[in-house]
Design a protein around this motif. Structure first.
Motif, short mmCIF file in Angstrom:
data_model
loop_
_atom_site.label_atom_id
_atom_site.label_comp_id
_atom_site.label_asym_id
_atom_site.label_seq_id
_atom_site.Cartn_x
_atom_site.Cartn_y
_atom_site.Cartn_z
N SER A 273 0.84 -1.20 0.00
CA SER A 273 0.00 0.00 0.00
C SER A 273 0.87 1.25 0.00
N ARG A 274 0.30 2.35 -0.44
CA ARG A 274 1.04 3.61 -0.45
C ARG A 274 1.44 4.02 0.97
N ALA A 275 0.56 3.76 1.94
CA ALA A 275 0.89 4.11 3.32
C ALA A 275 2.11 3.32 3.79
N HIS A 276 2.14 2.03 3.44
CA HIS A 276 3.29 1.20 3.83
C HIS A 276 4.57 1.70 3.18
N LEU A 277 4.51 1.98 1.88
CA LEU A 277 5.72 2.44 1.17
C LEU A 277 6.13 3.82 1.65
N ALA A 278 5.18 4.68 1.96
CA ALA A 278 5.53 6.01 2.46
C ALA A 278 6.28 5.91 3.78
N ARG A 279 5.85 4.98 4.66
CA ARG A 279 6.57 4.79 5.92
C ARG A 279 7.96 4.23 5.66
N HIS A 280 8.06 3.29 4.70
CA HIS A 280 9.37 2.69 4.38
C HIS A 280 10.36 3.75 3.92
N TYR A 281 9.90 4.67 3.08
CA TYR A 281 10.80 5.69 2.53
C TYR A 281 10.84 6.96 3.38
N ASP A 282 10.02 6.97 4.46
CA ASP A 282 9.99 8.12 5.36
C ASP A 282 9.64 9.42 4.60
N VAL A 283 8.58 9.31 3.79
CA VAL A 283 8.10 10.47 3.03
C VAL A 283 6.60 10.58 3.23
N GLY A 284 6.05 11.70 2.83
CA GLY A 284 4.62 11.89 2.91
C GLY A 284 3.88 11.12 1.82
N ALA A 285 2.59 10.94 2.02
CA ALA A 285 1.78 10.19 1.06
C ALA A 285 1.79 10.85 -0.31
N ASN A 286 1.84 12.20 -0.33
CA ASN A 286 1.83 12.89 -1.62
C ASN A 286 3.11 12.65 -2.40
N VAL A 287 4.24 12.52 -1.69
CA VAL A 287 5.52 12.23 -2.36
C VAL A 287 5.49 10.83 -2.95
N LEU A 288 4.99 9.87 -2.18
CA LEU A 288 4.92 8.49 -2.67
C LEU A 288 3.98 8.40 -3.87
N GLN A 289 2.85 9.12 -3.80
CA GLN A 289 1.91 9.10 -4.92
C GLN A 289 2.54 9.67 -6.18
N LYS A 290 3.27 10.76 -6.04
CA LYS A 290 3.91 11.38 -7.19
C LYS A 290 4.97 10.45 -7.79
N ALA A 291 5.69 9.71 -6.94
CA ALA A 291 6.69 8.77 -7.44
C ALA A 291 6.03 7.65 -8.22
N GLN A 292 4.92 7.12 -7.71
CA GLN A 292 4.23 6.05 -8.42
C GLN A 292 3.62 6.56 -9.72
N GLU A 293 3.11 7.78 -9.70
CA GLU A 293 2.55 8.35 -10.93
C GLU A 293 3.63 8.47 -12.00
N ARG A 294 4.85 8.80 -11.60
CA ARG A 294 5.95 8.88 -12.55
C ARG A 294 6.19 7.51 -13.19
N LEU A 295 6.15 6.44 -12.40
CA LEU A 295 6.38 5.09 -12.95
C LEU A 295 5.19 4.60 -13.75
#
Length: 256
Positions: free
Chosen positions: A33-55
């Motif tokens: 989940s995005r919440a899990h990955l955001a915690r793993h990378y120590d970033v906010g949910a919006n940063v994780l979402q933007k990274a996934q949108e790039r991929l």
């Protein structure tokens, strides 16, 4: 963040890209989940979402409504050759191109006569903005699967009183611009194509069966007659994930 510092979403995207390439997640597998990955990378949910949108834009991931994000299945890419020889075979150039690839080429179309030319189309056709044209929207298919879309414009000052005014009706329906124009003594001897990279809009994605933001090749094509007059122009969209476009040029040989 310093001017030369990599944005956090790009760093996350780079590591996700590395993990996908290493096989940590297999094709078709759901990512955490995005919440899990955001915690793993120590970033906010919006940063994780933007990274996934790039991929997703790069074609490595795909989002499924209500289900999550998955590793995207690679799609086979075919080569589409655009050549001066396309117009020398008679009939439909697209159908001939698809036959060369082992496919059955078909298309769906819709024409509107007396459509006022927008400013950019008028400039390409050398006519006044608002002059009457026939606009034809195409969806081209290979074995029933979308290959490309095209929006074609022809000045009614050229075809308006002829039996070929509607490209997909009349005695030469579906025969291609060059052959149709030749039937009314308009001889096309030059085609100019301007390819540009782009991203699929929602409308284009719906027609082509791809995702919004996927890479596409935008081709602006204009046909000219022997007097240098533009007689047709079209905007062609080819999905990059399925087709690569190659241009073939003949080389004039020196006189012996």
């Amino acid at each position: 963040m310093r001017h030369d510092e990599t944005p956090p979403y790009q760093r996350v995207a780079a590591d996700l890209r590395r993990r996908i390439a290493s096989g940590e997640w297999e094709t078709g597998e759901k990512l955490p989940s995005r919440a899990h990955l955001a915690r793993h990378y120590d970033v906010g949910a919006n940063v994780l979402q933007k990274a996934q949108e790039r991929l997703i834009i790069e074609g490595l991931l795909e989002g499924r409504s209500g289900s999550g994000t998955f590793v995207r299945r690679p799609r086979e890419r075919r080569r589409m050759v655009r050549s001066r020889h396309r117009e020398q075979r008679g009939g439909s150039p697209f159908r001939a191109d698809m036959t060369d690839q082992g496919y059955t080429g078909t298309w769906e179309s819709s024409s509107q006569a007396r459509t006022p030319a927008p400013d950019d189309i008028a400039q390409r056709l050398g006519i006044a903005p608002g002059d009457a044209c026939v606009r034809t929207d195409y969806e081209f298919l290979a074995d029933g699967r979308p290959v490309q879309t095209s929006v074609s414009w022809e000045p009614m000052a050229i075809t308006g009183l002829s039996p070929i005014v509607l490209p997909e009706m009349g005695p030469l329906a579906g025969r291609g611009v060059v052959e149709r124009m030749r039937s009314i003594d308009v001889v096309i001897d030059t085609a100019v194509e301007i390819p540009r990279p782009g991203r699929a809009t929602q409308a284009q994605a719906n027609l082509l069966g791809i995702s919004v933001g996927d890479l596409v090749l935008l081709i602006e094509r204009t046909y000219y007659d022997t007097d240098g007059r533009p007689v047709e122009t079209a905007d062609i969209v080819v999905p990059d994930v399925r087709w690569e476009v190659a241009y073939e040029f003949g080389i004039d040989q020196p006189d012996p």
